[in-house]
Design a protein around this motif. Structure first.
Motif, PDB file in Angstrom:
ATOM      1  N   LYS A 107      37.674 -21.845 -86.423  1.00 42.41           N
ATOM      2  CA  LYS A 107      36.378 -21.599 -85.763  1.00 42.41           C
ATOM      3  C   LYS A 107      35.961 -22.806 -84.929  1.00 42.41           C
ATOM      4  CE  LYS A 107      36.459 -17.652 -87.601  1.00 42.41           C
ATOM      5  NZ  LYS A 107      36.995 -16.581 -86.744  1.00 42.41           N
ATOM      6  N   GLY A 108      36.914 -23.309 -84.172  1.00 41.36           N
ATOM      7  CA  GLY A 108      36.663 -24.456 -83.310  1.00 41.36           C
ATOM      8  C   GLY A 108      36.561 -24.035 -81.857  1.00 41.36           C
ATOM      9  N   PRO A 109      36.576 -25.016 -80.939  1.00 40.42           N
ATOM     10  CA  PRO A 109      36.411 -24.728 -79.511  1.00 40.42           C
ATOM     11  C   PRO A 109      37.511 -23.814 -78.965  1.00 40.42           C
ATOM     12  CG  PRO A 109      36.208 -27.074 -79.950  1.00 40.42           C
ATOM     13  CD  PRO A 109      36.674 -26.447 -81.212  1.00 40.42           C
ATOM     14  N   ILE A 110      37.149 -23.054 -77.930  1.00 40.40           N
ATOM     15  CA  ILE A 110      38.092 -22.121 -77.286  1.00 40.40           C
ATOM     16  C   ILE A 110      37.940 -22.249 -75.775  1.00 40.40           C
ATOM     17  CG2 ILE A 110      38.544 -19.658 -76.823  1.00 40.40           C
ATOM     18  CD1 ILE A 110      37.745 -19.039 -79.662  1.00 40.40           C
ATOM     19  N   ARG A 111      39.075 -22.197 -75.090  1.00 37.58           N
ATOM     20  CA  ARG A 111      39.047 -22.137 -73.616  1.00 37.58           C
ATOM     21  C   ARG A 111      40.154 -21.187 -73.196  1.00 37.58           C
ATOM     22  NH1 ARG A 111      39.177 -28.107 -70.927  1.00 37.58           N
ATOM     23  NH2 ARG A 111      38.174 -28.971 -72.760  1.00 37.58           N
ATOM     24  N   ILE A 112      39.803 -19.985 -72.803  1.00 37.53           N
ATOM     25  CA  ILE A 112      40.858 -19.027 -72.451  1.00 37.53           C
ATOM     26  C   ILE A 112      40.515 -18.241 -71.182  1.00 37.53           C
ATOM     27  CG2 ILE A 112      41.779 -18.614 -74.765  1.00 37.53           C
ATOM     28  CD1 ILE A 112      39.977 -16.047 -74.818  1.00 37.53           C
ATOM     29  N   ILE A 113      41.549 -17.808 -70.498  1.00 34.02           N
ATOM     30  CA  ILE A 113      41.368 -16.725 -69.533  1.00 34.02           C
ATOM     31  C   ILE A 113      42.357 -15.625 -69.893  1.00 34.02           C
ATOM     32  CG2 ILE A 113      40.383 -17.945 -67.550  1.00 34.02           C
ATOM     33  CD1 ILE A 113      43.300 -17.742 -66.404  1.00 34.02           C
ATOM     34  N   CYS A 114      41.922 -14.389 -69.669  1.00 31.19           N
ATOM     35  CA  CYS A 114      42.686 -13.243 -70.146  1.00 31.19           C
ATOM     36  C   CYS A 114      42.845 -12.230 -69.022  1.00 31.19           C
ATOM     37  CB  CYS A 114      41.977 -12.561 -71.308  1.00 31.19           C
ATOM     38  SG  CYS A 114      41.074 -13.695 -72.370  1.00 31.19           S
ATOM     39  N   PRO A 115      43.986 -12.243 -68.342  1.00 32.77           N
ATOM     40  CA  PRO A 115      44.213 -11.242 -67.307  1.00 32.77           C
ATOM     41  C   PRO A 115      44.802  -9.977 -67.937  1.00 32.77           C
ATOM     42  CG  PRO A 115      46.001 -12.826 -67.327  1.00 32.77           C
ATOM     43  CD  PRO A 115      45.093 -13.196 -68.465  1.00 32.77           C
ATOM     44  N   GLY A 116      44.581  -8.837 -67.317  1.00 30.66           N
ATOM     45  CA  GLY A 116      45.224  -7.631 -67.844  1.00 30.66           C
ATOM     46  C   GLY A 116      44.686  -6.358 -67.243  1.00 30.66           C
ATOM     47  N   LYS A 117      45.360  -5.252 -67.615  1.00 31.75           N
ATOM     48  CA  LYS A 117      44.953  -3.942 -67.096  1.00 31.75           C
ATOM     49  C   LYS A 117      43.861  -3.350 -67.966  1.00 31.75           C
ATOM     50  CE  LYS A 117      49.602  -2.654 -65.832  1.00 31.75           C
ATOM     51  NZ  LYS A 117      50.441  -2.727 -66.986  1.00 31.75           N
ATOM     52  N   VAL A 118      42.964  -2.649 -67.316  1.00 25.76           N
ATOM     53  CA  VAL A 118      41.909  -1.939 -68.044  1.00 25.76           C
ATOM     54  C   VAL A 118      41.785  -0.519 -67.483  1.00 25.76           C
ATOM     55  CG1 VAL A 118      40.656  -4.066 -68.538  1.00 25.76           C
ATOM     56  CG2 VAL A 118      40.067  -2.747 -66.509  1.00 25.76           C
ATOM     57  N   TYR A 119      41.134   0.347 -68.232  1.00 29.90           N
ATOM     58  CA  TYR A 119      41.103   1.777 -67.885  1.00 29.90           C
ATOM     59  C   TYR A 119      39.683   2.316 -68.031  1.00 29.90           C
ATOM     60  CZ  TYR A 119      46.005   0.972 -68.816  1.00 29.90           C
ATOM     61  OH  TYR A 119      47.272   0.454 -68.796  1.00 29.90           O
ATOM     62  N   ARG A 120      39.300   3.185 -67.085  1.00 31.39           N
ATOM     63  CA  ARG A 120      38.010   3.869 -67.229  1.00 31.39           C
ATOM     64  C   ARG A 120      38.131   5.285 -66.725  1.00 31.39           C
ATOM     65  NH1 ARG A 120      33.434  -0.728 -65.927  1.00 31.39           N
ATOM     66  NH2 ARG A 120      34.456  -2.268 -67.235  1.00 31.39           N
ATOM     67  N   LYS A 121      37.343   6.148 -67.317  1.00 33.10           N
ATOM     68  CA  LYS A 121      37.395   7.539 -66.881  1.00 33.10           C
ATOM     69  C   LYS A 121      36.558   7.652 -65.611  1.00 33.10           C
ATOM     70  CE  LYS A 121      36.748  12.154 -68.643  1.00 33.10           C
ATOM     71  NZ  LYS A 121      35.707  12.415 -67.632  1.00 33.10           N
ATOM     72  N   ASP A 122      37.199   7.362 -64.488  1.00 38.25           N
ATOM     73  CA  ASP A 122      36.515   7.319 -63.193  1.00 38.25           C
ATOM     74  C   ASP A 122      37.254   8.209 -62.219  1.00 38.25           C
ATOM     75  OD1 ASP A 122      34.214   5.996 -62.514  1.00 38.25           O
ATOM     76  OD2 ASP A 122      35.132   3.986 -62.641  1.00 38.25           O
ATOM     77  N   ASP A 123      36.544   8.754 -61.256  1.00 40.37           N
ATOM     78  CA  ASP A 123      37.239   9.481 -60.194  1.00 40.37           C
ATOM     79  C   ASP A 123      37.732   8.461 -59.173  1.00 40.37           C
ATOM     80  OD1 ASP A 123      36.933  12.015 -61.206  1.00 40.37           O
ATOM     81  OD2 ASP A 123      34.893  12.195 -60.400  1.00 40.37           O
ATOM     82  N   ASP A 124      39.005   8.583 -58.798  1.00 39.89           N
ATOM     83  CA  ASP A 124      39.567   7.616 -57.854  1.00 39.89           C
ATOM     84  C   ASP A 124      39.002   7.838 -56.450  1.00 39.89           C
ATOM     85  OD1 ASP A 124      40.995   6.924 -60.038  1.00 39.89           O
ATOM     86  OD2 ASP A 124      42.974   7.367 -59.219  1.00 39.89           O
ATOM     87  N   ASP A 125      38.562   6.749 -55.828  1.00 41.73           N
ATOM     88  CA  ASP A 125      38.175   6.802 -54.412  1.00 41.73           C
ATOM     89  C   ASP A 125      38.431   5.415 -53.810  1.00 41.73           C
ATOM     90  OD1 ASP A 125      36.067   5.168 -55.141  1.00 41.73           O
ATOM     91  OD2 ASP A 125      34.585   6.783 -55.171  1.00 41.73           O
ATOM     92  N   MET A 126      37.805   5.113 -52.680  1.00 44.22           N
ATOM     93  CA  MET A 126      38.129   3.847 -52.007  1.00 44.22           C
ATOM     94  C   MET A 126      37.830   2.607 -52.853  1.00 44.22           C
ATOM     95  SD  MET A 126      36.977   4.513 -48.111  1.00 44.22           S
ATOM     96  CE  MET A 126      37.377   2.926 -47.419  1.00 44.22           C
ATOM     97  N   THR A 127      36.821   2.729 -53.720  1.00 40.49           N
ATOM     98  CA  THR A 127      36.431   1.536 -54.488  1.00 40.49           C
ATOM     99  C   THR A 127      36.568   1.727 -56.001  1.00 40.49           C
ATOM    100  OG1 THR A 127      34.166   2.337 -54.295  1.00 40.49           O
ATOM    101  CG2 THR A 127      34.841   0.599 -52.760  1.00 40.49           C
ATOM    102  N   HIS A 128      37.020   2.910 -56.421  1.00 47.01           N
ATOM    103  CA  HIS A 128      37.162   3.149 -57.868  1.00 47.01           C
ATOM    104  C   HIS A 128      38.588   3.568 -58.211  1.00 47.01           C
ATOM    105  CE1 HIS A 128      32.818   3.635 -57.256  1.00 47.01           C
ATOM    106  NE2 HIS A 128      32.721   3.166 -58.488  1.00 47.01           N
TER     107      HIS A 128
END
Ligand code: DAH
Length: 353
Positions: free
Chosen positions: A185-206
Motif C-alpha cells: 500500500k505504498g506509492p504508485i505511478r502507472i499508465i495503462c494503455p489498452g482497448k475498451v468497449y462500449r455499446k455505441d453506434d459507430d459513426d464519425m466520432t464513436h
C-alpha cells in the motif's frame, strides 16, 4: 592371370570414361571389388595356379586391386568436384540486379500516439501496466465508486458476458487492480494503455471499440498542482511547447474534484479557428483527484495517501494531431490511409501549425 588382368584394365578404362555420376561409380566398384566381382573371380582362379607361379600371380592381383582403388578414388574426387561446380553455377546470384521491393508496413497512427505517451511517462518514472479486457463488474465499476445502481453507468453501457463479467468500458479498472494488488500500500505511478468497449453506434466520432490510456499517481501529499504540472508536460510533448492547459469542473464518480482538461488550440494558438470552434481551447481528457472511496475500496488510507488520475483517448489525440476526421479510419486497415503516416514522425504536427 596377367593377360586377364590386362584385358580387365582395358575394360576398366572404357567403363570409367562413361561414368557420369556417383551411383554408376559405386556400381563399378561393386562389379570389380565386390564379393562376386571380377577380383573375387580372379582370386577363385588362384586355386588353379600351380605353386611356382602363385606368388607372382598374388602380387599381380594385389597390384590390380590397388589400381582399381586408385581409379575409383580419382573418379570419385572428379565427380564430386564436378557436382560442386555445377551447384555453384546453378546457385549463382547476380547481386547487381535490382532487388524486388518489399512492402514494409508503417506504424499505425494510434500506436504512434500510444508509444509517444508511454515513452514520456516512462521517462518520468511511471510503469506501463495492462489489465484484462474481459473485466468484472467489481473492478470496472464498483471499486471505482460506481455502485450497481449508479446513474453514471448509463454513459458506459457495455457488452455483458454474465451479470458480473463484461468487456471493460474504460481502462480505469487497472487503477483499482494495481492499488489492490500493491500489498505494501505504498506509492504508485502507472499508465495503462489498452482497448475498451462500449455499446455505441459507430459513426464519425464513436466506435464500439476504442483505446484509452489511464494514468494514476498515488503518494503522500499529492495535490492538483502535481496533476497540472504533469498534464502540462504531456500536452506540450503532444501538441507543442507553447501549449497551455485549462481545467473545467466536471464529474467522474472515481475522482473528487473531477476536472475536464482543455489544451490551447495548436492550430490558431488560441485566437479561435474552426478546429477549436472559435473557443481557442480543445478538450482532450478527463482527470481528477482520486476519490477517497476508491482509495479505501483498494485498501489505501485516504488520510495518509492522495493521488491524481486521468484518462484519455489516443483516437482523439491522433485525430487532432493528424487532422483525421473519421474515427473509423483507424480500424478499417485501409493501406492508403495508413500509408499517409509513413513519413510522419512524432511531433510533426507541432512544426506544421
Ligand atoms: N474512465 C473515464 C472515461 O472513460 C476517463 C477518466 C476520467 C479516467 C477521469 C480517469 C479520470 O482516470 O480521473 O470516461
Amino acid at each position: 592371370m596377367k593377360e586377364n588382368i590386362e584385358k580387365l584394365k582395358e575394360q576398366i578404362q572404357l567403363e570409367i570414361s562413361n561414368i557420369t555420376n556417383l551411383k554408376q561409380l559405386m556400381d563399378f566398384k561393386v562389379a570389380y571389388l565386390g564379393k562376386k566381382g571380377k577380383v573375387a573371380e580372379l582370386i577363385e582362379q588362384m586355386k588353379t595356379i600351380d605353386n611356382a607361379h602363385k606368388k607372382e600371380a598374388g602380387m599381380l592381383l594385389n597390384e590390380f586391386k590397388n589400381y582399381i582403388n586408385d581409379i575409383f578414388d580419382n573418379a570419385k574426387i572428379k565427380l564430386e568436384e564436378e557436382a560442386l561446380t555445377k551447384q555453384l553455377s546453378d546457385e549463382w546470384i547476380d547481386i547487381t540486379l535490382p532487388s524486388t521491393s518489399i512492402n514494409a508496413g508503417t506504424t499505425h497512427p494510434l500506436t504512434k500516439v500510444i508509444d509517444e505517451i508511454e515513452e514520456l511517462f516512462v521517462s518520468m518514472g511511471y510503469d506501463v501496466v495492462e489489465g484484462p479486457e474481459i473485466e468484472s463488474d467489481l473492478y470496472n465499476f464498483e471499486k471505482l465508486n460506481l455502485a450497481k445502481d449508479h446513474p453514471a453507468r448509463d454513459m458506459q453501457d457495455s457488452f455483458y458476458i454474465t451479470s458480473e463479467m463484461l468487456l471493460r468500458t474504460q481502462t480505469s479498472p487497472v487503477q483499482a487492480r494495481t492499488m489492490d494488488s500493491n500489498l505494501e500500500k505504498g506509492p504508485i505511478r502507472i499508465i495503462c494503455p489498452g482497448k475498451v468497449y462500449r455499446k455505441d453506434d459507430d459513426d464519425m466520432t464513436h466506435s464500439h471499440q476504442f483505446t484509452q490510456i489511464e494514468g494514476l499517481l498515488i503518494d503522500e501529499g499529492i495535490s492538483i498542482a502535481h496533476l497540472k504540472g504533469t498534464l502540462e508536460i504531456l500536452v506540450r510533448k503532444l501538441f507543442g511547447n507553447d501549449r497551455e492547459i485549462r481545467f473545467r469542473p466536471s464529474y467522474f464518480p472515481f475522482t473528487e474534484p473531477s476536472l475536464e482538461v482543455d489544451v490551447s488550440c495548436f492550430k490558431c494558438g488560441g485566437s479561435g479557428c474552426q478546429l477549436c470552434k472559435q473557443t481557442g481551447w480543445i478538450e482532450i481528457l478527463g482527470s481528477g483527484m482520486v476519490h477517497p472511496n476508491v482509495l479505501e475500496a483498494c485498501g489505501y488510507d485516504p488520510k495518509k495517501y492522495s493521488g491524481f488520475a486521468f484518462g484519455m483517448g489516443p483516437e482523439r489525440i491522433a485525430m487532432l494531431k493528424y487532422g483525421i476526421n473519421d474515427i473509423r479510419h483507424f480500424y478499417t486497415n485501409n493501406i492508403n490511409f495508413l500509408d499517409n503516416f509513413d513519413r510522419l514522425e512524432s511531433g510533426d504536427m507541432n512544426e506544421s501549425k
